[in-house]
Design a protein around this motif. Structure first.
Motif, PDB file in Angstrom:
ATOM      1  N   ASP A  55       0.731  -1.264  -0.103  1.00  0.00           N
ATOM      2  CA  ASP A  55       0.075  -0.072   0.071  1.00  0.00           C
ATOM      3  C   ASP A  55       0.763   1.305  -0.169  1.00  0.00           C
ATOM      4  O   ASP A  55       0.348   2.350  -0.365  1.00  0.00           O
ATOM      5  CB  ASP A  55      -0.849   0.180   1.359  1.00  0.00           C
ATOM      6  N   MET A  56       2.237   1.296   0.707  1.00  0.00           N
ATOM      7  CA  MET A  56       2.921   2.398   0.649  1.00  0.00           C
ATOM      8  C   MET A  56       3.509   2.715  -0.984  1.00  0.00           C
ATOM      9  O   MET A  56       3.180   3.502  -1.466  1.00  0.00           O
ATOM     10  CB  MET A  56       4.042   2.086   1.519  1.00  0.00           C
ATOM     11  N   THR A  57       3.603   1.601  -1.730  1.00  0.00           N
ATOM     12  CA  THR A  57       3.846   1.481  -3.056  1.00  0.00           C
ATOM     13  C   THR A  57       2.658   2.276  -3.853  1.00  0.00           C
ATOM     14  O   THR A  57       2.884   2.833  -4.756  1.00  0.00           O
ATOM     15  CB  THR A  57       4.147   0.323  -3.787  1.00  0.00           C
ATOM     16  N   LYS A  58       1.552   1.975  -3.704  1.00  0.00           N
ATOM     17  CA  LYS A  58       0.272   2.543  -4.025  1.00  0.00           C
ATOM     18  C   LYS A  58       0.364   4.043  -3.869  1.00  0.00           C
ATOM     19  O   LYS A  58      -0.067   4.849  -4.935  1.00  0.00           O
ATOM     20  CB  LYS A  58      -0.984   1.854  -3.785  1.00  0.00           C
ATOM     21  N   ILE A  59       0.657   4.262  -2.731  1.00  0.00           N
ATOM     22  CA  ILE A  59       0.671   5.771  -2.455  1.00  0.00           C
ATOM     23  C   ILE A  59       1.576   6.699  -3.159  1.00  0.00           C
ATOM     24  O   ILE A  59       1.217   7.608  -3.710  1.00  0.00           O
ATOM     25  CB  ILE A  59       0.824   6.119  -0.770  1.00  0.00           C
ATOM     26  N   GLU A  60       2.762   6.087  -3.219  1.00  0.00           N
ATOM     27  CA  GLU A  60       3.871   6.612  -3.843  1.00  0.00           C
ATOM     28  C   GLU A  60       3.405   6.957  -5.498  1.00  0.00           C
ATOM     29  O   GLU A  60       3.485   7.841  -6.221  1.00  0.00           O
ATOM     30  CB  GLU A  60       5.075   5.980  -3.849  1.00  0.00           C
ATOM     31  N   LYS A  61       2.749   5.757  -5.998  1.00  0.00           N
ATOM     32  CA  LYS A  61       2.076   5.951  -7.405  1.00  0.00           C
ATOM     33  C   LYS A  61       0.980   7.041  -7.462  1.00  0.00           C
ATOM     34  O   LYS A  61       1.092   7.755  -8.322  1.00  0.00           O
ATOM     35  CB  LYS A  61       1.751   4.563  -7.686  1.00  0.00           C
ATOM     36  N   LEU A  62       0.151   7.011  -6.531  1.00  0.00           N
ATOM     37  CA  LEU A  62      -1.041   7.929  -6.257  1.00  0.00           C
ATOM     38  C   LEU A  62      -0.323   9.471  -6.436  1.00  0.00           C
ATOM     39  O   LEU A  62      -0.866  10.425  -7.001  1.00  0.00           O
ATOM     40  CB  LEU A  62      -1.787   7.759  -5.362  1.00  0.00           C
ATOM     41  N   LEU A  63       0.796   9.553  -5.588  1.00  0.00           N
ATOM     42  CA  LEU A  63       1.236  10.810  -5.490  1.00  0.00           C
ATOM     43  C   LEU A  63       2.149  11.164  -6.708  1.00  0.00           C
ATOM     44  O   LEU A  63       2.742  12.119  -6.546  1.00  0.00           O
ATOM     45  CB  LEU A  63       1.913  10.872  -4.211  1.00  0.00           C
ATOM     46  N   ASN A  64       2.418  10.218  -7.489  1.00  0.00           N
ATOM     47  CA  ASN A  64       3.402  10.487  -8.374  1.00  0.00           C
ATOM     48  C   ASN A  64       4.807  10.742  -8.177  1.00  0.00           C
ATOM     49  O   ASN A  64       5.405  11.686  -8.825  1.00  0.00           O
ATOM     50  CB  ASN A  64       2.993  11.396  -9.600  1.00  0.00           C
ATOM     51  N   VAL A  65       5.384  10.144  -7.231  1.00  0.00           N
ATOM     52  CA  VAL A  65       6.777  10.202  -6.569  1.00  0.00           C
ATOM     53  C   VAL A  65       7.465   8.943  -6.614  1.00  0.00           C
ATOM     54  O   VAL A  65       6.788   7.980  -7.055  1.00  0.00           O
ATOM     55  CB  VAL A  65       6.684  10.745  -5.335  1.00  0.00           C
ATOM     56  N   LYS A  66       8.790   9.169  -6.743  1.00  0.00           N
ATOM     57  CA  LYS A  66       9.774   8.105  -6.792  1.00  0.00           C
ATOM     58  C   LYS A  66       9.513   6.779  -5.881  1.00  0.00           C
ATOM     59  O   LYS A  66       9.303   7.237  -4.557  1.00  0.00           O
ATOM     60  CB  LYS A  66      11.064   8.417  -7.149  1.00  0.00           C
ATOM     61  N   PRO A  67       9.723   5.781  -6.086  1.00  0.00           N
ATOM     62  CA  PRO A  67       9.728   4.672  -5.007  1.00  0.00           C
ATOM     63  C   PRO A  67      10.590   5.061  -4.001  1.00  0.00           C
ATOM     64  O   PRO A  67      11.616   5.570  -4.070  1.00  0.00           O
ATOM     65  CB  PRO A  67      10.220   3.453  -5.488  1.00  0.00           C
ATOM     66  N   GLY A  68      10.117   4.706  -2.786  1.00  0.00           N
ATOM     67  CA  GLY A  68      11.006   5.298  -1.612  1.00  0.00           C
ATOM     68  C   GLY A  68      10.958   6.498  -1.093  1.00  0.00           C
ATOM     69  O   GLY A  68      11.653   7.010  -0.147  1.00  0.00           O
TER      70      GLY A  68
END
Length: 165
Positions: A55-68
């Motif tokens: 779900d943290m990965t999904k959040i990063e995708k929603l925010l359009n930011v790089k992984p991590g």
């Protein structure tokens, strides 16, 4: 605008320092430490739920930011573990996806990165919706969220925010 009114209500009184455009408030270091310390108080039926790596990965995708980008998992303090409609575990993904109904991803990214310093969402009873089914979560769900604290009792990232729903 109708969604914003539904989320915050019509009769809410604005606290000092209220940011009308973003419903947030920068806080003093003293107030930050007070809220941060209160986060771990689990009296009243509260529990802490860690947001999964997926779900943290999904959040990063929603925010359009790089992984991590977030650097750590996020904990929520809640009285309701799962969505009553679909059974999905309530976590920070619900908070972020609900926030994106009102705010731009860039704003949420700035808040989560610490751009504005210690930040509190100033609304006391804001609605939150399940990421999977869109159901409005009950009032006791997803009330607070904060970066995960490491073994030494310190946040494992530089992010300094507590999001209250």
């Amino acid at each position: 605008m109708e969604l914003l009114r539904k989320a915050v209500g019509d009769s809410w009184l604005k606290p000092a320092g209220y940011d009308a455009a973003n419903m947030t408030r920068a806080v003093s270091e003293e107030e930050w430490k007070s809220m941060d310390a209160a986060f771990n108080d689990l009296t009243g039926g509260y529990m802490l739920i860690e947001t999964s790596k997926e779900d943290m990965t999904k959040i990063e995708k929603l925010l359009n930011v790089k992984p991590g980008f977030l650097g750590t998992s996020v904990m929520i303090k809640t009285r309701e573990r799962c969505c009553q409609k679909c059974g999905r575990e309530n976590n920070f993904l619900d908070v972020v996806s609900t926030g994106l109904r009102i705010h731009k991803a860039e704003f949420l990214t700035d808040v989560l990165s610490g751009k504005y310093g210690p930040i509190l969402n100033t609304h006391q009873t804001q609605l939150c919706f399940c990421f999977d089914c869109g159901e409005e979560l009950p009032e006791q769900a997803a009330k607070y969220s904060s970066p995960k604290v490491n073994e030494s009792g310190k946040h494992s990232s530089e992010y300094r925010w507590v999001w209250r729903f």
